[in-house]
Design an enzyme around this catalytic site. Sequence first.
Site, PDB file in Angstrom:
ATOM      1  N   GLY A 127      20.195  12.719   4.127  1.00 30.72           N
ATOM      2  CA  GLY A 127      19.925  13.999   3.472  1.00 30.72           C
ATOM      3  C   GLY A 127      18.502  14.038   2.962  1.00 30.72           C
TER       4      GLY A 127
ATOM      5  N   VAL B 133      13.524  14.750   6.205  1.00 26.91           N
ATOM      6  CA  VAL B 133      13.036  13.762   5.240  1.00 26.91           C
ATOM      7  C   VAL B 133      11.673  14.173   4.693  1.00 26.91           C
ATOM      8  CG1 VAL B 133      12.510  11.330   4.874  1.00 26.91           C
ATOM      9  CG2 VAL B 133      14.359  11.970   6.411  1.00 26.91           C
TER      10      VAL B 133
ATOM     11  N   ARG C  78       3.857  18.870  14.306  1.00 20.22           N
ATOM     12  CA  ARG C  78       3.241  19.563  15.454  1.00 20.22           C
ATOM     13  C   ARG C  78       3.293  21.078  15.274  1.00 20.22           C
ATOM     14  NH1 ARG C  78       6.749  16.049  19.538  1.00 20.22           N
ATOM     15  NH2 ARG C  78       8.208  16.955  18.060  1.00 20.22           N
TER      16      ARG C  78
ATOM     17  N   ILE D 138      20.663   4.858  -0.847  1.00 22.88           N
ATOM     18  CA  ILE D 138      21.120   3.653  -1.565  1.00 22.88           C
ATOM     19  C   ILE D 138      19.988   2.619  -1.515  1.00 22.88           C
ATOM     20  CG2 ILE D 138      22.873   1.836  -1.723  1.00 22.88           C
ATOM     21  CD1 ILE D 138      24.728   3.584  -0.062  1.00 22.88           C
TER      22      ILE D 138
ATOM     23  N   LYS E 231      20.733   0.045  11.546  1.00 17.62           N
ATOM     24  CA  LYS E 231      20.712  -0.196  10.093  1.00 17.62           C
ATOM     25  C   LYS E 231      21.230  -1.601   9.783  1.00 17.62           C
ATOM     26  CE  LYS E 231      21.403   4.682   9.051  1.00 17.62           C
ATOM     27  NZ  LYS E 231      22.436   5.703   8.818  1.00 17.62           N
TER      28      LYS E 231
ATOM     29  N   ASP F 186      23.182   4.201  15.651  1.00 17.90           N
ATOM     30  CA  ASP F 186      22.434   4.388  14.405  1.00 17.90           C
ATOM     31  C   ASP F 186      22.861   3.325  13.376  1.00 17.90           C
ATOM     32  OD1 ASP F 186      21.086   6.511  12.367  1.00 17.90           O
ATOM     33  OD2 ASP F 186      22.975   5.805  11.526  1.00 17.90           O
TER      34      ASP F 186
END
Length: 434
Positions: free
Chosen positions: A303, A14, A45, A137, A206, A202
């Site tokens: 992505g 990201v 790091r 989105i 969300k 995950d």
Amino acid sequence: MESLNVGLVGMGNVGSGTLQILLENQEQLAQKLGIPVRVAAVCSRSIASRELPAAAVGVDRYSDWRDVVGRPDIHVVAELIGGLQPARELIETALSHGKAVVTANKELMAREGFSLWQAASQAQRPLAMEASAAGGIPIHSVLREGIAGDRVVAMAGILNGTCNFILTEMEKAGRGFHDVLAEAQQLGYAEADPSADVDGLDARSKLAILATIAYGCGVPAEDILVEGIRRVSDVDFNYASQLRHTIRLLCVARMGQQGLSLSVRPTLLPKDTILASVSGSYNAIWVQGAYGQDTFYYGRGAGPLPTGVAVVSDILHAGRELLSGRENRVSPYSFKQLTEYQPAPPETFRQPYYLRFRVENRFGIIADLAAILRDHHIGIDAVGQLPITNWRDLPFVITVEPATEGEIRAAVETMSQLDYLLEPPLVMPMFAGF
Ligand SMILES: NC(=O)c1ccc[n+]([C@@H]2O[C@H](COP(=O)([O-])OP(=O)(O)OC[C@H]3O[C@@H](n4cnc5c(N)ncnc54)[C@H](OP(=O)(O)O)[C@@H]3O)[C@@H](O)[C@H]2O)c1
């Protein structure tokens, strides 16, 4: 303020996508904000060994996030490292230094986001998290602003691209779960440890975030019913196809008279519905409002660049808020205050279910199962069995008429005692709408 100065902490998927957009799209971003958006600092790091784009030539590089959040000239810090700590400490420190904060961190925002928003509110600084659910989105903006005038009745979403990729590959090629998972790992679509994705955790984070924004109650992610996709097999796709359905990991939120029902689980969807056509790593969310009725959102759920767009849009949003100088910030949760989460009792909603059994064949199995279903007041819709190839491991399916979650759970518990079952029945709801 002559430019909006940004510090990016985290230079992975990201972070690198965000940096690329901020560097390449500078001109248009400046036209939108009215002043340039300048990347002042990047941090990870292992920054010394990371290759950055040539255009990042004047950008300062740090290996310690404290050096970024402590820099007086930085206005916005983007937390793109993930996990609970030190991400939380980073955000709190940045806010206490008067920075606006943007984050893509679903795990943290699902668990502790509202208290971070309160800290941001006290510090009178923006906190934005568009990238934390459904990556590319803009569903947060939709719920917070686009349809804020409506009252959300229900939502159904495909929110994990890895699971959707695995399930669509299994469907297309008739392949088994482990085979497709190995390929997804090779292609970089699945982590070496895939549990957060394939066990539904995950997607659960969300859904917790989206439900909090949609309904204004603090939903603890761990209270959401979650089932992953590990038990879905090629046999299930075969049976689902005969029923003119497919299988997706579906996140569902429904508000009823007595509370909110939330679940993440593999679900049968009729093949002719829009959600069933969502393939590969794409995500989608169907929202039903009391007044505006149905709206549908589709796009890349993850992505570097799609998620980077969400982060950069949040940076612009934060910049606009800082420039406007308003003291009352817009809550990323839409609601000024959250109410207590009231879970709907399991007898609230009725829906049809698909039950798949694996048995060692013998006489009377269907009669036993039918009797258990009858005892729990559940009607049989259909019984399906493909030609037998192995009498010692025979899969077959019963679909049942609409029943409550409580009735189905009780029936399946009784069925699980039967000694000829090779494993507990696989239960999947059949979702045809709200
Ligand atoms: N990947 C996606 O498509 C996607 C989509 C939506 C949301 N998200 C969320 O975005 C966040 C980042 O995900 P990602 O996929 O970009 O992760 P990633 O590829 O693992 O990158 C994480 C970055 O953070 C750095 N980092 C970790 N701990 C650090 C620390 N203590 N100090 C400084 N840097 C540190 C890592 O580099 P070093 O090891 O060199 O420090 C790396 O540069 C997560 O919250 C994730 O849930 C990701």
